[in-house]
Scaffold this active site. Sequence first.
Site, PDB file in Angstrom:
ATOM      1  N   GLU A  81      18.955  17.257 -78.360  1.00 47.41           N
ATOM      2  CA  GLU A  81      18.801  18.021 -79.600  1.00 47.41           C
ATOM      3  C   GLU A  81      20.153  18.239 -80.280  1.00 47.41           C
ATOM      4  O   GLU A  81      20.246  18.236 -81.505  1.00 47.41           O
ATOM      5  CB  GLU A  81      18.142  19.370 -79.316  1.00 47.41           C
ATOM      6  CG  GLU A  81      16.674  19.298 -78.945  1.00 47.41           C
ATOM      7  CD  GLU A  81      16.439  18.899 -77.491  1.00 47.41           C
ATOM      8  OE1 GLU A  81      15.279  18.623 -77.124  1.00 47.41           O
ATOM      9  OE2 GLU A  81      17.410  18.875 -76.717  1.00 47.41           O
ATOM     10  N   TYR A 129      11.672  28.896 -77.868  1.00 45.37           N
ATOM     11  CA  TYR A 129      10.567  29.587 -77.225  1.00 45.37           C
ATOM     12  C   TYR A 129      10.760  31.088 -77.445  1.00 45.37           C
ATOM     13  O   TYR A 129      11.821  31.632 -77.137  1.00 45.37           O
ATOM     14  CB  TYR A 129      10.537  29.292 -75.719  1.00 45.37           C
ATOM     15  CG  TYR A 129      10.822  27.854 -75.382  1.00 45.37           C
ATOM     16  CD1 TYR A 129       9.987  26.829 -75.846  1.00 45.37           C
ATOM     17  CD2 TYR A 129      11.941  27.495 -74.632  1.00 45.37           C
ATOM     18  CE1 TYR A 129      10.254  25.502 -75.546  1.00 45.37           C
ATOM     19  CE2 TYR A 129      12.199  26.178 -74.320  1.00 45.37           C
ATOM     20  CZ  TYR A 129      11.369  25.176 -74.784  1.00 45.37           C
ATOM     21  OH  TYR A 129      11.638  23.869 -74.492  1.00 45.37           O
ATOM     22  N   ASP A 156       0.890  34.884 -84.548  1.00 41.32           N
ATOM     23  CA  ASP A 156       1.445  33.528 -84.464  1.00 41.32           C
ATOM     24  C   ASP A 156       1.268  32.733 -85.749  1.00 41.32           C
ATOM     25  O   ASP A 156       0.639  33.187 -86.709  1.00 41.32           O
ATOM     26  CB  ASP A 156       0.797  32.777 -83.294  1.00 41.32           C
ATOM     27  CG  ASP A 156       1.826  32.097 -82.416  1.00 41.32           C
ATOM     28  OD1 ASP A 156       2.753  31.485 -82.965  1.00 41.32           O
ATOM     29  OD2 ASP A 156       1.703  32.198 -81.180  1.00 41.32           O
ATOM     30  N   ASN A 205      18.667  20.517 -72.307  1.00 40.20           N
ATOM     31  CA  ASN A 205      17.610  20.523 -73.314  1.00 40.20           C
ATOM     32  C   ASN A 205      17.723  21.807 -74.113  1.00 40.20           C
ATOM     33  O   ASN A 205      18.020  22.870 -73.565  1.00 40.20           O
ATOM     34  CB  ASN A 205      16.232  20.438 -72.665  1.00 40.20           C
ATOM     35  CG  ASN A 205      15.111  20.637 -73.661  1.00 40.20           C
ATOM     36  OD1 ASN A 205      14.571  21.727 -73.817  1.00 40.20           O
ATOM     37  ND2 ASN A 205      14.775  19.585 -74.396  1.00 40.20           N
TER      38      ASN A 205
END
Length: 480
Positions: free
Chosen positions: A229, A172, A278, A168
């Site tokens: 992906e 992050y 963020d 995967n």
Amino acid sequence: MELRAFIELLEREGELARVRPEVDPYLEMAEIADRASKAHGPALLFENPKRPAGEAGPAVRVLMNQLGSYRRLELALGAPLDELAQRIAGLLDLQVPSGLVGKVKALGQLKELASYGPKLVKKAAFREVVVEPPDLGRLPVLTTWPGDGGPFVTLPIVVTKDRQGRQNAGMYRLQVYDDQTTGMHWHIHHDGAANFREADGRLEVAVALGTDPAITYAATAPLPPGISEFMFAGFLRGAPVDLAPCATVDLAVPADAEIVLEGYVDRDERRREGPFGDHTGYYSLADDYPVFHVTAMSHRRDPVYPATIVGRPPMEDAYLGKATERLFLPLLQLVQPDIVDMDLPIEGVFHDCAIISIRKSYPGQARKIMNAVWGMGQMMFTKFVVVVDEHVDVHDYSEVTWRVFNNVDPRRDCLVVDGPLDVLDHSSPLARYGAKMGIDATKTWPEEGHAREWPDELAMDPVVKARVDARWRELGLPFG
């Protein structure tokens, strides 16, 4: 297309600005990139990042805002978003083949998709320079906002494996604690976090920095379970992704990556991570997250370090969200064929709002769509779902708000439910759980509780419109 080739393409297309004076990765680069985003400016290649005192060796160049426009996003993915969406819709046609012809067509489409699966190669550009011992201090890792807990790696392709050995790739953020450790900020709902929970003791991790921009996008995409992906990136680019094995962990990463970090996270180790400025436009609060131990580091000669800044939109990441809106609409329509179009407003920062138009054919259909959206993968985080009739342009926010303000009876047309929310939602009373609202702004039918007659919308007589059109030049008006 390796990142260096993409940089050359951006420069040829007039989409790149080289910044040659010295610029500090501590806040200065972020401020410049923020201004570029807000002004719809170019990608930025910082050629002379300020080095810490005593650091030797050449400066590592920094690329920012590489995907910060629709034009650059389409250059990165190799085609206009609507064209890519049509290709995805074509693949989805294989869902229910009827008869022999349909089955043969479906097999051909599956073969086409499989042809974009990644290829394992031996030669890896990222092995040109091996850094022993690993030293994250060599990288110009940015601190983007003054209240951040430290410098953060913001565009990493984080590769892990599940128990079945399937790789995967996710994105992050990594807070740099020292030269060989970072935080690993994967949320509980992410595949990387699921692989971490299933791991026996330690989970091997590889981080690729500076990849084909199609891979960068694919790592952010809400793909269905089981879809690689790297395969998706190959499909978007029209050519398989070359992967090369890492030196110290049983993982493979893009062979043309600029920088690769290898190491592990331990099941029983947590460390305080954050705060971090963020994409909501607020600081996400500090919390305990796993720790990534870097045990190996390598890079290309004269590497390019990719970075981004997130914050109050519009920012570079807004265009990644818009790509997801267009490319995953066919998947949503596959499950809910009555959906006509969808818009994810930039101000909704990916997960806070979806505007959806439908072909309404029965009472309560808008509520069915709301619940369907909340039941689809990462769309479960959508805090507001606004449903309008099919003739409403979901991308015209003026028209949408006009419909909401005029068509909605708050008691009858608003649905509030409890469920999972994105961990970055600071407004909910509890972390990752709270209320969501659906707003039915479609024309209300009598069966839905509207006893009065619904009025007709204003519209000019088409004959009069045509007559005025024909006389417009004669009228000599300075508008229209």
